[in-house]
Every structure is written in C-alpha cells, then in structure tokens.
Design an enzyme around this catalytic site. Structure first.
Site, PDB file in Angstrom:
ATOM      1  N   CYS A  10       0.934  -1.088   0.123  1.00 14.22           N
ATOM      2  CA  CYS A  10       0.122  -0.114  -0.123  1.00 14.22           C
ATOM      3  C   CYS A  10       0.883   1.216  -0.002  1.00 14.22           C
ATOM      4  CB  CYS A  10      -0.943   0.021   1.033  1.00 14.22           C
ATOM      5  SG  CYS A  10      -1.819   1.447   1.539  1.00 14.22           S
ATOM      6  N   CYS A  54       0.075   3.974   2.651  1.00 10.24           N
ATOM      7  CA  CYS A  54       0.577   3.542   3.949  1.00 10.24           C
ATOM      8  C   CYS A  54       1.737   3.854   4.417  1.00 10.24           C
ATOM      9  CB  CYS A  54       0.384   1.996   4.325  1.00 10.24           C
ATOM     10  SG  CYS A  54      -1.596   1.124   3.920  1.00 10.24           S
TER      11      CYS A  54
END
Length: 310
Positions: A47, A50
């Site tokens: 991600c 993230c």
C-alpha cells in the site's frame, strides 16, 4: 520561567509504537486502551499511501508524549483478525484505515492518507475521549502566560507564548496570546505581522479572529481624543452623534469597555443608520475582541439584538 509541557516521564519510543498481531491484539489494543487511547494503523506492505501515513502517525504519537499509543497491524499477515474486526463493523476493505480505541472500543476513525493537521486533530480527539490532556501540558502553560499578561509581566508572557509555539506551532491560544503581548507593548505593527503570519490551519480560529478586532481597536485607540472633553460635548448636546461615537472610542482606549458599549448602544438607539451603521459595526468589533463569555459582551449583544428586532 515555567517548564513547558512538564509531564511524568514519557514512555520510551519502543513502548509507544508496536507491531501487533492476532495473538497480541487483546493485550496491546483492547486491554491497553483501558488505560490510554490506542491508535491502530491497519496497513499492508504493497500500500503506497500506508508508507506515507505510517511515519506521520508515529511522529504525531511521539509528539503526544505518552498521551496515546500506536498499534500497527499488517492486514495481510493478520487476515483472520482483519476479517473478525470487519464482521464487527470496522470497514477494513480499504487501507490505510486508522482507528482510535478508547476503553476497549473504537471511538473514531479515518481512511486514506491525510494531512498532518488532521492527524493531530484525530489524536487530540482520541486523547480527550479518554479523559486526558491532548496538549501535553501546554494548556497549563498558556494559562500561566495569560496570568503573567494580566499582571503586567508582558515580556515574560511573550517569552512563554513563544516557547509554547516552538513545541506546538498550531496552538491557537498561544499564538493569540503572543499577538496580545505585542498589543500590550504598543507594538501594533508587530502584532499585525504576527497575526498575518499565522499558519493557515489556525488562521480562522475564534482566538485569532478576535485578534483582528483587537488590532483594529488598538489602532483606533492611538487616535482617540480626551475622554473629559468628549464627555462634555455629549453632555452639552446629546444629539451630537459624532461626539458620542468619538467618546465611545476614547472610553474603550482607556479600558472603559462597558462605558463604550453603553455610548454606542445609545447612539444606535438614536439613529441606527448614522454614518452607514457605524455604531453597530463598532459594537460588533468590540464584541469580537472580547471573550465570548465576557459579561459585557453577553449583555451588549442581548441589548443590541433587542433593539434590532424590536
């Protein structure tokens, strides 16, 4: 000089941020949140957002100095846990998802990468939901600085407000306090420059909006006439509205705020449209400069409203 942000010894960084698994979730999140709010970052190695959000969260948690803790959960490595939490109502289909747990229950959340100011606000809400002090003790420092300012210790107050802003540049009350210190020192241009340089995140807060009114009134005070002469003019001719308006400004300049409000209300009662509604505009400026709970502001607003809607 007070020691800013004085708090009990903060936990070590390793205790503030933990990698949590299905096996440790109960102890490190649910049980731990009974004592202090726990911010849970649901993330994954693939991600992109993230990777940006995680370090920002860790920085914000560290800045809170133990008022919150952080748990990092890799959803790929803990799929059963993620599924169980999703079944209980947490929307973990999209990551990053950040959830604040207080007293064993989720109380707030957001998804996706957000600005640092929103992260700080999120953590502040979590701390307050847990009954803690989200300022790290800085609010107490602000109160101390306000007391210094009231007692005329202006330079000490300014130094304290400036020190608070070094720790938290977005502390609106400290920023407003520093502006008012400049005003107390009759350094109006510096007060205005400081206010204009306020970070965008706090520029519209009530504290700084009040500073705009305070600066406007300070500039008027520099041009105010003598109270006694203006009072004599008003006594000689109560319908001399310009003299009454000038008297109100002079009274305010000499810190007779209640007297100034009384004169302006009388002027408004006599002719609310005089000088394009100058009395109402001046009243609103005075009210904005005062604390919303100030009795003079509360009574003045009520009287003005009753006149407007009579």
């Amino acid at each position: 000089m007070i020691e800013l942000g004085a708090q009990p010894q903060a936990p070590a960084a390793g205790d503030l941020v933990k990698d949590v698994t299905e096996q440790t979730f109960m102890a490190d999140v649910i049980d731990a949140s009974m004592d202090v709010p726990v911010i849970v970052d649901f993330w994954a190695t693939w991600c992109g957002p993230c990777k940006t959000l995680g370090p920002m969260l860790e920085t914000a948690v560290a800045k809170a100095k133990g008022a919150v803790r952080m748990a990092k959960i890799d959803v790929d490595q803990n799929q059963r846990l993620a599924q169980a939490l999703a079944q209980q109502g947490l929307p973990l289909q999209s990551i990053p998802t950040v959830v604040a747990f207080v007293k064993g229950r989720p109380v707030d959340m957001f998804q996706g990468a957000v600005p640092a100011s929103e992260i700080d606000a999120f953590i502040k809400r979590a701390v307050e939901a847990g009954g803690g002090d989200a300022s790290g003790g800085l609010d107490d420092a602000v109160l101390a600085a306000e007391e210094m300012l009231e007692q005329g210790e202006v330079q000490d107050a300014a130094d304290t407000f400036a020190a608070i802003l070094q720790e938290d540049p977005l502390h609106a009350k400290a920023y407003a306090g520093l502006v008012r210190c400049y005003l107390a020192l009759d350094r109006i241009d510096e007060a205005e420059a400081t206010l204009n340089g306020a970070p965008a995140e706090i520029s519209k807060t009530p504290e700084l909006e009040a500073c705009h009114a305070q600066i406007a009134l300070a500039r008027q005070a520099a041009e105010a006439g003598p109270v006694a002469e203006l009072q004599a003019k008003v006594d000689a001719d109560p319908d001399d509205l310009q003299a009454r308006f000038d008297l109100a400004k002079a009274m305010h300049a000499h810190r007779d705020v209640e007297g100034a409000v009384t004169q302006l209300l009388d002027l408004f009662r006599r002719d609310r449209e005089w000088n394009e509604g100058a009395a109402k505009a001046q009243l609103l400026t005075i009210f904005e400069a005062l604390d919303p709970k100030d009795p003079v502001a509360l009574a003045g607003r009520r009287k003005l409203s009753s006149m407007i809607f009579a």
